[in-house]
Design a protein around this motif. Structure first.
Motif, PDB file in Angstrom:
ATOM      1  N   HIS A  49       0.855  -1.200   0.000  1.00 24.99           N
ATOM      2  CA  HIS A  49       0.000   0.000   0.000  1.00 24.99           C
ATOM      3  C   HIS A  49       0.888   1.246   0.000  1.00 24.99           C
ATOM      4  N   HIS A  51       1.551   5.129  -2.223  1.00 27.49           N
ATOM      5  CA  HIS A  51       1.043   6.106  -3.195  1.00 27.49           C
ATOM      6  C   HIS A  51       2.183   6.850  -3.873  1.00 27.49           C
ATOM      7  N   HIS A  83      -4.734   6.219  -5.884  1.00 32.06           N
ATOM      8  CA  HIS A  83      -6.195   6.388  -5.799  1.00 32.06           C
ATOM      9  C   HIS A  83      -6.824   6.377  -7.187  1.00 32.06           C
ATOM     10  N   GLU A 113      -5.657   1.873  -5.355  1.00 32.54           N
ATOM     11  CA  GLU A 113      -6.554   1.975  -4.204  1.00 32.54           C
ATOM     12  C   GLU A 113      -7.946   2.301  -4.729  1.00 32.54           C
ATOM     13  N   ASP A 212       0.819   2.715   3.446  1.00 33.38           N
ATOM     14  CA  ASP A 212      -0.016   3.839   3.009  1.00 33.38           C
ATOM     15  C   ASP A 212       0.835   5.111   2.898  1.00 33.38           C
ATOM     16  N   HIS A 214       2.628   8.239   1.443  1.00 29.95           N
ATOM     17  CA  HIS A 214       2.288   9.171   0.362  1.00 29.95           C
ATOM     18  C   HIS A 214       3.442  10.108   0.008  1.00 29.95           C
TER      19      HIS A 214
HETATM   20 ZN   LIG Z   1      -3.941   4.712   0.701  1.00 32.92          ZN
END
Ligand SMILES: [Zn+2]
Ligand SMILES: [Zn+2]
Length: 392
Positions: A49, A51, A83, A113, A212, A214
């Motif tokens: 996960h 980004h 995303h 995602e 997650d 970013h």
């Molecule tokens: Zn995410």
């Protein structure tokens, strides 16, 4: 008739249990799958996960930077999950078509995602799939989405299932759940509770991690944003998901995720938790985490092992969870800390065991502030299952 037997699996199992000598050979394949080899495979680690710049709120995080960093910390696989709503579902022409989306050493999974008003999820695939179709049905009923997901042949996973953007779709559509999101271990308590609820309800659902992340480290100081400091606290590998794969291929990584031969470590250098069961007590392991068999009513010997860079001279706390409840707490020390315990899974009804290891954090110099944020969490195993219906 197959369906009837599935529904009545527990009674199907118990009626054939008495006096059974060999656990696996006498079972019809539809009842309990044959347990795969415990030795013919390879441990691979990665992040599921992350980004890149194709997610609008990401900063200083081009695909090339993420892949280069992953390689530098020894990652075997990676899934960049931008995303889909930022590109109207068209991941194929953004993240996957990015000329930087390639690696000679890190296995790159295809994912995104799935970002909807009913929650976020990550599909995982070894090859490109038509993500647009999943995006287009996001507001339809689960039964419609489930059909599309099946046609696409993807693994689907719930992201950060509790709290903000919680996962509101049916867990029947899923193969896994993100039980450890980002370096902030403490915020995952509800995800763990949901996982235990789903396991207790009979779903064989893999627990996995995902940073997650970013934000990357800015190349020059003037590129810094208010979020740039996150790169030092939460980045690729916080946490790290290990899979025991048949071989070093993307498909084997996805298969291992589906099968649950998975554990999660605080970072790529932290030891991994291996969890085995010796069903016939002959001194050799017969199954590992993710595996499912039927209970014979006889005691089973369980073996837990921390493999990798353990911090010497310290004690790790090994917590055993049985059916969502605390079963026991053990201390383990040494270069390869191990714990053994014995228990008898119920002959009737389902039983699962999973492991939580706490102890001193392992240094992660590339993400130096991660150690304090992950607190004393070292690793999580997936469950070993008894009497779970594989067709549930
Ligand atoms: Zn995410
Ligand atoms: Zn999300």
């Amino acid at each position: 008739m197959g369906a009837l037997c599935t529904v009545l699996l527990t009674s199907c199992i118990s009626s054939s249990a008495p006096g059974q000598a060999s656990l696996n050979n006498t079972l019809a394949p539809t009842e309990v799958p044959r347990i795969a080899s415990l030795t013919d495979g390879v441990w691979l680690k990665g992040d599921l996960h992350v980004h890149s710049r194709h997610s609008k709120e990401s900063t200083n995080n081009p695909v090339e930077k993420i892949i280069a960093f992953s390689k530098s910390v020894g990652m075997d696989y990676l899934c960049i999950t931008d995303h889909d709503n930022h590109v109207n579902g068209d991941v194929a022409h953004h993240t996957w078509a990015d000329p930087e989306f390639k690696s000679d050493s890190v296995l790159l999974l295809y994912g995104a995602e799935w970002t909807t008003t009913r929650g976020h999820g990550n599909p995982f695939s070894a090859k490109p799939y038509d993500h647009q179709r999943l995006y287009d049905v996001r507001d339809q009923r689960d039964v419609v989405i489930g059909e599309v997901k099946k046609e696409l042949g993807i693994h689907l996973s719930a992201n950060h299932p509790s709290g903000k953007d919680h996962f509101g779709y049916s867990y029947d559509m899923l193969e896994s759940i993100e039980v450890w999101n980002s370096v902030l271990w403490s915020k995952n308590a509800n995800a763990i509770m949901i996982w235990d609820d789903m396991l207790s309800s009979g779903r064989k659902l893999t627990g996995r991690g995902g940073s997650d992340a970013h934000h990357g480290t800015p190349d020059t100081p003037d590129k810094a944003t208010e979020n740039s400091r996150q790169a030092k606290a939460n980045y690729v590998g916080t946490p790290t998901t290990w899979v025991y794969a048949k071989d070093r291929t993307s498909q084997a990584v996805v298969d291992a995720l589906t099968n649950g031969r998975v554990c999660i470590s605080a970072n790529p250098y932290a030891p991994r938790v291996e969890f085995y069961a010796d069903i016939d007590q002959d001194g050799n392991a017969d199954m590992m985490m993710g595996d499912n068999t039927k209970s014979t009513g006889k005691p089973v010997k369980f073996h837990i092992q921390l493999t990798g860079n353990t911090v010497s001279e310290v004690s790790y706390t090994v917590n055993v969870v049985k059916n969502g409840n605390k079963f026991g707490t053990f201390q383990a020390t040494g270069k390869t800390p191990t714990v053994e315990f014995t228990d008898t899974p119920e002959t009737l009804g389902r039983t699962y065991y999973r492991i939580v290891v706490e102890g001193p954090p392992t240094a992660y110099p590339q993400v130096p502030e991660s150690m304090t944020l992950s607190e004393n969490m070292v690793g999580l195993s997936n469950p070993i299952y008894f009497n779970f219906d594989p067709n549930f």
